[in-house]
Design a protein around this motif. Structure first.
Motif, mmCIF file in Angstrom:
data_model
loop_
_atom_site.group_PDB
_atom_site.id
_atom_site.type_symbol
_atom_site.label_atom_id
_atom_site.label_comp_id
_atom_site.label_asym_id
_atom_site.label_seq_id
_atom_site.Cartn_x
_atom_site.Cartn_y
_atom_site.Cartn_z
ATOM 1 N N ASP A 1 -16.874 32.761 -42.813
ATOM 2 C CA ASP A 1 -16.017 32.520 -43.973
ATOM 3 C C ASP A 1 -15.357 31.154 -43.790
ATOM 4 O OD1 ASP A 1 -14.261 32.503 -46.058
ATOM 5 O OD2 ASP A 1 -13.046 34.184 -45.337
ATOM 6 N N THR A 2 -15.557 30.260 -44.740
ATOM 7 C CA THR A 2 -15.026 28.893 -44.613
ATOM 8 C C THR A 2 -13.917 28.613 -45.627
ATOM 9 O OG1 THR A 2 -16.769 28.030 -46.064
ATOM 10 C CG2 THR A 2 -17.209 28.036 -43.692
ATOM 11 N N THR A 3 -13.357 29.663 -46.219
ATOM 12 C CA THR A 3 -12.368 29.435 -47.275
ATOM 13 C C THR A 3 -11.104 28.758 -46.759
ATOM 14 O OG1 THR A 3 -11.578 31.709 -46.942
ATOM 15 C CG2 THR A 3 -13.171 31.338 -48.709
ATOM 16 N N ARG A 4 -10.859 28.825 -45.450
ATOM 17 C CA ARG A 4 -9.634 28.199 -44.933
ATOM 18 C C ARG A 4 -9.756 26.682 -44.791
ATOM 19 N NH1 ARG A 4 -11.665 30.321 -39.956
ATOM 20 N NH2 ARG A 4 -11.723 28.814 -38.242
ATOM 21 N N TYR A 5 -10.978 26.167 -44.895
ATOM 22 C CA TYR A 5 -11.166 24.727 -44.766
ATOM 23 C C TYR A 5 -11.016 24.060 -46.129
ATOM 24 C CZ TYR A 5 -13.236 26.020 -40.278
ATOM 25 O OH TYR A 5 -13.442 26.527 -39.023
ATOM 26 N N PRO A 6 -10.289 22.945 -46.208
ATOM 27 C CA PRO A 6 -10.176 22.247 -47.486
ATOM 28 C C PRO A 6 -11.516 21.665 -47.930
ATOM 29 C CG PRO A 6 -9.201 20.947 -45.705
ATOM 30 C CD PRO A 6 -9.534 22.293 -45.117
ATOM 31 N N ALA A 7 -11.701 21.590 -49.235
ATOM 32 C CA ALA A 7 -12.959 21.085 -49.788
ATOM 33 C C ALA A 7 -12.950 19.555 -49.795
ATOM 34 C CB ALA A 7 -13.162 21.628 -51.195
ATOM 35 N N THR A 8 -12.886 18.999 -48.597
ATOM 36 C CA THR A 8 -12.801 17.559 -48.417
ATOM 37 C C THR A 8 -13.649 17.146 -47.215
ATOM 38 O OG1 THR A 8 -10.916 17.771 -46.917
ATOM 39 C CG2 THR A 8 -10.424 17.515 -49.285
ATOM 40 N N ALA A 9 -13.768 15.841 -47.003
ATOM 41 C CA ALA A 9 -14.465 15.347 -45.811
ATOM 42 C C ALA A 9 -13.741 15.798 -44.546
ATOM 43 C CB ALA A 9 -14.561 13.819 -45.868
ATOM 44 N N GLU A 10 -12.410 15.856 -44.610
ATOM 45 C CA GLU A 10 -11.642 16.331 -43.456
ATOM 46 C C GLU A 10 -11.954 17.793 -43.162
ATOM 47 O OE1 GLU A 10 -10.392 14.643 -45.985
ATOM 48 O OE2 GLU A 10 -9.408 12.846 -45.152
ATOM 49 N N GLY A 11 -12.128 18.585 -44.222
ATOM 50 C CA GLY A 11 -12.483 19.986 -44.048
ATOM 51 C C GLY A 11 -13.848 20.147 -43.398
ATOM 52 N N ILE A 12 -14.798 19.305 -43.793
ATOM 53 C CA ILE A 12 -16.131 19.335 -43.183
ATOM 54 C C ILE A 12 -16.036 19.014 -41.698
ATOM 55 C CG2 ILE A 12 -18.398 18.223 -43.142
ATOM 56 C CD1 ILE A 12 -18.016 17.704 -46.164
ATOM 57 N N LYS A 13 -15.272 17.976 -41.371
ATOM 58 C CA LYS A 13 -15.108 17.577 -39.969
ATOM 59 C C LYS A 13 -14.478 18.714 -39.147
ATOM 60 C CE LYS A 13 -14.539 14.528 -36.498
ATOM 61 N NZ LYS A 13 -13.522 15.173 -35.645
ATOM 62 N N ALA A 14 -13.478 19.369 -39.713
ATOM 63 C CA ALA A 14 -12.820 20.468 -39.003
ATOM 64 C C ALA A 14 -13.790 21.631 -38.782
ATOM 65 C CB ALA A 14 -11.598 20.931 -39.791
ATOM 66 N N PHE A 15 -14.606 21.933 -39.786
ATOM 67 C CA PHE A 15 -15.595 23.004 -39.659
ATOM 68 C C PHE A 15 -16.626 22.652 -38.581
ATOM 69 C CE2 PHE A 15 -19.507 25.115 -41.627
ATOM 70 C CZ PHE A 15 -19.271 26.324 -40.989
ATOM 71 N N GLU A 16 -17.093 21.410 -38.591
ATOM 72 C CA GLU A 16 -18.032 20.963 -37.559
ATOM 73 C C GLU A 16 -17.425 21.106 -36.167
ATOM 74 O OE1 GLU A 16 -20.668 17.526 -39.863
ATOM 75 O OE2 GLU A 16 -19.019 16.937 -38.556
ATOM 76 N N ASP A 17 -16.193 20.663 -36.019
ATOM 77 C CA ASP A 17 -15.531 20.735 -34.704
ATOM 78 C C ASP A 17 -15.400 22.186 -34.239
ATOM 79 O OD1 ASP A 17 -15.291 17.993 -34.657
ATOM 80 O OD2 ASP A 17 -13.185 17.964 -35.290
ATOM 81 N N ASP A 18 -15.084 23.072 -35.164
ATOM 82 C CA ASP A 18 -14.942 24.482 -34.798
ATOM 83 C C ASP A 18 -16.289 25.106 -34.425
ATOM 84 O OD1 ASP A 18 -12.234 24.332 -35.121
ATOM 85 O OD2 ASP A 18 -12.185 25.374 -37.057
ATOM 86 N N LEU A 19 -17.343 24.710 -35.128
ATOM 87 C CA LEU A 19 -18.678 25.190 -34.769
ATOM 88 C C LEU A 19 -19.056 24.733 -33.360
ATOM 89 C CD1 LEU A 19 -20.796 24.636 -38.014
ATOM 90 C CD2 LEU A 19 -20.422 26.823 -36.863
ATOM 91 N N LEU A 20 -18.811 23.462 -33.075
ATOM 92 C CA LEU A 20 -19.151 22.920 -31.762
ATOM 93 C C LEU A 20 -18.294 23.547 -30.666
ATOM 94 C CD1 LEU A 20 -19.561 19.149 -32.704
ATOM 95 C CD2 LEU A 20 -21.376 20.701 -32.002
ATOM 96 N N GLY A 21 -17.055 23.888 -30.993
ATOM 97 C CA GLY A 21 -16.147 24.467 -29.998
ATOM 98 C C GLY A 21 -16.206 25.988 -29.934
ATOM 99 N N GLY A 22 -17.072 26.598 -30.730
ATOM 100 C CA GLY A 22 -17.179 28.048 -30.729
ATOM 101 C C GLY A 22 -15.960 28.752 -31.262
ATOM 102 N N LYS A 23 -15.227 28.097 -32.164
ATOM 103 C CA LYS A 23 -13.982 28.681 -32.695
ATOM 104 C C LYS A 23 -14.176 29.367 -34.024
ATOM 105 C CE LYS A 23 -11.162 25.146 -30.418
ATOM 106 N NZ LYS A 23 -10.197 24.016 -30.609
ATOM 107 N N VAL A 24 -15.392 29.346 -34.527
ATOM 108 C CA VAL A 24 -15.642 29.972 -35.833
ATOM 109 C C VAL A 24 -16.968 30.711 -35.775
ATOM 110 C CG1 VAL A 24 -16.812 27.935 -36.748
ATOM 111 C CG2 VAL A 24 -15.764 29.568 -38.320
#
Length: 271
Positions: free
Chosen positions: A248-271
């Motif tokens: 579920d990615t609804t907590r990430y803003p629909a922006t480039a910053e949100g994409i970056k945060a989602f990527e970082d969480d995927l790489l860090g195993g946080k999501v």
């Protein structure tokens, strides 16, 4: 049971740049959209602008083949464009609009030498079943040129970007998409046995409808850190896809910053 339903598709699945970008792009798509488009393959309406882009790509493939085998003839390129556009079955007003736009564009590109198509280039090349650590990846490349350096080119219609590092918030997601696509192509080439002896690989966007010739080419020489990050993202997405685990990615803003945060969480195993 979704796993049973999609078993055969998952067995044959390869991750394309479009699929990866759709998964990561919480601003415009995201994991749920990825499932619908790339696994369930639910029908989606094709835009008239997308059909126009398809026809332009077909015309440029013909142009490359003419350059390689005989002589570039604009009339042949235009014939291919119009035939490809007809095959898209647009509404008559859309067809006439995009036909006029395409004829004008191709005339500008070739009559005025605004687009270089070197002899020997490979057009519309499919590279399939490249395996990284676990992930299978694939791609279809608009053009490959190889001399001392291998250069992958991607044709784009629409407005040009001046930089992948734009500070303009209205262009940041587009810049991320285009850079990610080119990095994916470089990673694909560097792992392809077909181009195993190539050391220097770069990529570029060719913005066909750029307002100025100086804006037509936006090149990318990949940094090793960017390629390593992308490979990590591919592996993380691959694990999620093969397990049908779509966060579920609804907590990430629909922006480039949100994409970056989602990527970082995927790489860090946080999501």
């Amino acid at each position: 049971d979704l796993q049973a339903l999609l078993h055969d598709r998952l067995e044959q699945f390869s991750l394309s740049p479009t699929a990866l970008i759709d998964f990561l792009n919480v601003a415009e798509a995201g994991p749920a959209s990825f499932l619908e488009r790339h696994l369930l393959r639910l029908p989606t309406p094709r835009s008239a602008n997308g059909s126009y882009g398809t026809a332009v790509h077909a015309a440029l493939e013909t142009a490359q083949r003419l350059v390689n085998t005989s002589q570039l003839r604009l009339v042949t390129v235009l014939d291919r464009f119009e035939t490809a556009l007809q095959e898209e079955h647009l509404a008559p007003p859309d067809y006439e609009h995009y036909k006029t736009r395409g004829v004008k564009l191709l005339g500008s590109l070739f009559d005025k030498d605004n687009l270089s198509i070197p002899k020997g280039g490979l057009a519309e090349q499919k590279v399939n079943d490249i395996v990284l650590k676990h992930a299978r990846i694939k791609g279809k490349l608009d053009r490959i040129n190889q001399n001392d350096e291998l250069v992958v080119s991607d044709y784009k219609t629409g407005k040009a970007l001046a930089s992948f590092a734009t500070k303009d918030k209205t262009k940041m997601v587009k810049a991320w998409r285009h850079k990610t696509q080119l990095l994916f192509y470089c990673l694909l080439m560097s792992n392809s046995g077909r181009f195993a002896n190539t050391k220097d690989i770069s990529a570029q966007m060719l913005y066909l409808e750029a307002e100025k010739p100086t804006q037509r080419v936006l090149g990318l020489k990949p940094e090793s850190a960017d390629l390593l990050r992308l490979e990590g993202l591919i592996e993380a997405v691959w694990q999620r896809v093969t397990k049908l685990d779509f966060p579920d990615t609804t907590r990430y803003p629909a922006t480039a910053e949100g994409i970056k945060a989602f990527e970082d969480d995927l790489l860090g195993g946080k999501v």
